[in-house]
Design a protein around this motif. Structure first.
Motif, PDB file in Angstrom:
ATOM      1  N   GLN A 191      37.027  30.038  42.826  1.00 16.59           N
ATOM      2  CA  GLN A 191      37.440  31.416  43.046  1.00 16.59           C
ATOM      3  C   GLN A 191      37.920  32.082  41.758  1.00 16.59           C
ATOM      4  O   GLN A 191      37.638  33.259  41.524  1.00 16.59           O
ATOM      5  N   CYS A 192      38.626  31.339  40.931  1.00 16.73           N
ATOM      6  CA  CYS A 192      39.108  31.938  39.678  1.00 16.73           C
ATOM      7  C   CYS A 192      37.910  32.385  38.833  1.00 16.73           C
ATOM      8  O   CYS A 192      37.917  33.450  38.222  1.00 16.73           O
ATOM      9  N   GLU A 193      36.884  31.534  38.821  1.00 14.85           N
ATOM     10  CA  GLU A 193      35.686  31.838  38.031  1.00 14.85           C
ATOM     11  C   GLU A 193      35.035  33.133  38.533  1.00 14.85           C
ATOM     12  O   GLU A 193      34.665  34.015  37.767  1.00 14.85           O
ATOM     13  N   LYS A 194      34.905  33.253  39.866  1.00 14.14           N
ATOM     14  CA  LYS A 194      34.229  34.412  40.439  1.00 14.14           C
ATOM     15  C   LYS A 194      35.072  35.687  40.264  1.00 14.14           C
ATOM     16  O   LYS A 194      34.567  36.739  39.865  1.00 14.14           O
ATOM     17  N   ARG A 219      36.442  40.924  34.847  1.00 13.22           N
ATOM     18  CA  ARG A 219      36.119  40.833  33.423  1.00 13.22           C
ATOM     19  C   ARG A 219      37.305  40.421  32.577  1.00 13.22           C
ATOM     20  O   ARG A 219      37.626  41.046  31.556  1.00 13.22           O
ATOM     21  N   ILE A 220      37.980  39.419  33.055  1.00  8.24           N
ATOM     22  CA  ILE A 220      39.043  38.795  32.268  1.00  8.24           C
ATOM     23  C   ILE A 220      38.794  37.284  32.294  1.00  8.24           C
ATOM     24  O   ILE A 220      38.130  36.796  33.208  1.00  8.24           O
ATOM     25  N   PRO A 221      39.287  36.544  31.298  1.00 10.50           N
ATOM     26  CA  PRO A 221      38.963  35.119  31.270  1.00 10.50           C
ATOM     27  C   PRO A 221      39.675  34.298  32.341  1.00 10.50           C
ATOM     28  O   PRO A 221      40.795  34.621  32.739  1.00 10.50           O
ATOM     29  N   HIS A 222      38.979  33.264  32.786  1.00 11.69           N
ATOM     30  CA  HIS A 222      39.540  32.276  33.700  1.00 11.69           C
ATOM     31  C   HIS A 222      39.985  31.101  32.838  1.00 11.69           C
ATOM     32  O   HIS A 222      39.182  30.494  32.141  1.00 11.69           O
ATOM     33  N   PHE A 241      44.418  37.797  32.097  1.00 11.46           N
ATOM     34  CA  PHE A 241      43.696  36.540  32.307  1.00 11.46           C
ATOM     35  C   PHE A 241      44.103  35.953  33.643  1.00 11.46           C
ATOM     36  O   PHE A 241      45.085  36.383  34.252  1.00 11.46           O
ATOM     37  N   ILE A 242      43.300  34.979  34.078  1.00 19.61           N
ATOM     38  CA  ILE A 242      43.604  34.282  35.330  1.00 19.61           C
ATOM     39  C   ILE A 242      43.985  32.848  34.974  1.00 19.61           C
ATOM     40  O   ILE A 242      43.217  32.141  34.307  1.00 19.61           O
ATOM     41  N   LEU A 243      45.161  32.440  35.401  1.00 23.09           N
ATOM     42  CA  LEU A 243      45.617  31.079  35.113  1.00 23.09           C
ATOM     43  C   LEU A 243      45.401  30.182  36.323  1.00 23.09           C
ATOM     44  O   LEU A 243      45.899  30.477  37.409  1.00 23.09           O
ATOM     45  N   ASP A 244      44.682  29.116  36.104  1.00 23.17           N
ATOM     46  CA  ASP A 244      44.349  28.154  37.162  1.00 23.17           C
ATOM     47  C   ASP A 244      44.942  26.809  36.730  1.00 23.17           C
ATOM     48  O   ASP A 244      44.475  26.200  35.785  1.00 23.17           O
ATOM     49  N   VAL A 282      35.645  34.322  50.639  1.00 25.15           N
ATOM     50  CA  VAL A 282      36.988  34.087  50.080  1.00 25.15           C
ATOM     51  C   VAL A 282      37.204  35.011  48.874  1.00 25.15           C
ATOM     52  O   VAL A 282      38.258  35.637  48.729  1.00 25.15           O
ATOM     53  N   THR A 283      36.174  35.143  48.036  1.00 22.76           N
ATOM     54  CA  THR A 283      36.296  36.031  46.867  1.00 22.76           C
ATOM     55  C   THR A 283      36.604  37.448  47.318  1.00 22.76           C
ATOM     56  O   THR A 283      37.465  38.135  46.744  1.00 22.76           O
ATOM     57  N   SER A 284      35.915  37.872  48.352  1.00 26.69           N
ATOM     58  CA  SER A 284      36.112  39.222  48.860  1.00 26.69           C
ATOM     59  C   SER A 284      37.569  39.421  49.330  1.00 26.69           C
ATOM     60  O   SER A 284      38.207  40.421  49.013  1.00 26.69           O
TER      61      SER A 284
END
Ligand code: AMP
Length: 239
Positions: free
Chosen positions: A36-39, A45-48, A98-101, A222-224
């Protein structure tokens, strides 16, 4: 109010007016964080940024204690993950957020992140903490269906968490294997580690915007759900 999103309507170009978003994603192993973080990252348009992925790539540089902790499904030292993380989020592609996973997993790490964010962004960003929830049955099915390429580290999974139809990496022909910490006994330890750090991390972020998202179902659904929730709460800052 945000527009209602349906996964079939979403195009990466849909969300192009986001400003600086720091999205912290937590969830048990197999809850779908990585996928999900990737999608979501590609829509926003920010990094995962996955500390687990970074550590797997740099495994040879870890001291033997940290390398062993990874194999055993335990947390590695804050010191080992700190410099990796700060270097990565200081990169120019993180300017809009950014998205932190997989980070932070300790209160110490959360402090470190906050002090970096204060210095780098002052108050000009929107911080959202999101937890992905999935049942034990779903998590087990997903983890047993997941394979990786030991050469290029690509992850292979089925969108419905069913068995894969490929057994070699399309990029380099290497036979796919299970991730070393997807063994059943290690998964149990990783799930326990998650339950141990979840509460202190959520108490630390008790004043932050917190979302819980149902991680069951097809990955596009889930992404939605995630995007709808983020767009409903986040006041993005234009840069
Ligand atoms: P993940 O891919 O996020 O499940 O992470 C895989 C493994 O990397 C974890 O079981 C830990 O051993 C290690 N790891 C990843 N991120 C962290 C972190 N923030 N702090 C400590 N250990 C971590």
């Amino acid at each position: 109010m945000p527009t209602q999103l349906k996964h079939c309507e979403m195009k990466p170009s849909y969300i192009n007016n986001v400003g600086t978003l720091v999205l912290i994603v937590i969830g048990a192993p197999g809850s779908g964080k990585g996928t999900q973080c990737e999608k979501v990252a590609s829509y926003l348009r920010i990094p995962h940024i996955s500390t687990g992925n970074m550590l797997r790539k740099q495994n040879a540089q870890l001291n033997s204690r940290d390398a062993n902790s990874m194999i055993q499904g335990e947390l590695i030292s804050d010191a080992a993950v700190r410099s990796l993380l700060i270097e990565r989020i200081s990169a120019v592609d993180c300017e809009r957020g950014f998205i932190l996973d997989g980070f932070p997993r300790t209160v110490n790490q959360a402090h470190l992140l906050d002090s970096y964010l204060r210095k780098a962004y002052r108050d000009e960003y929107c911080k959202v903490v999101m937890e992905l929830i999935a049942s034990k049955a779903t998590v087990t099915r997903r983890l047993s269906a997941r394979r990786i390429c030991p050469l290029c580290n690509s992850v292979f999974r089925n969108a419905n968490a069913e068995s894969l139809t490929v057994d070699t990496c399309p990029a380099d022909g290497t036979t796919l294997t299970k991730r070393m910490d997807d063994r059943e006994d290690v998964v149990l330890r990783r799930v326990q580690a998650y339950h141990d750090y979840r509460r202190p991390i959520l108490s630390y972020y008790c004043n932050a915007t917190f979302l819980q998202v149902e991680g069951e179902g097809h990955e596009d659904e889930v992404t939605s759900r995630i995007l709808e929730k983020i767009l409903a709460v986040a006041t993005f800052q234009e840069k």
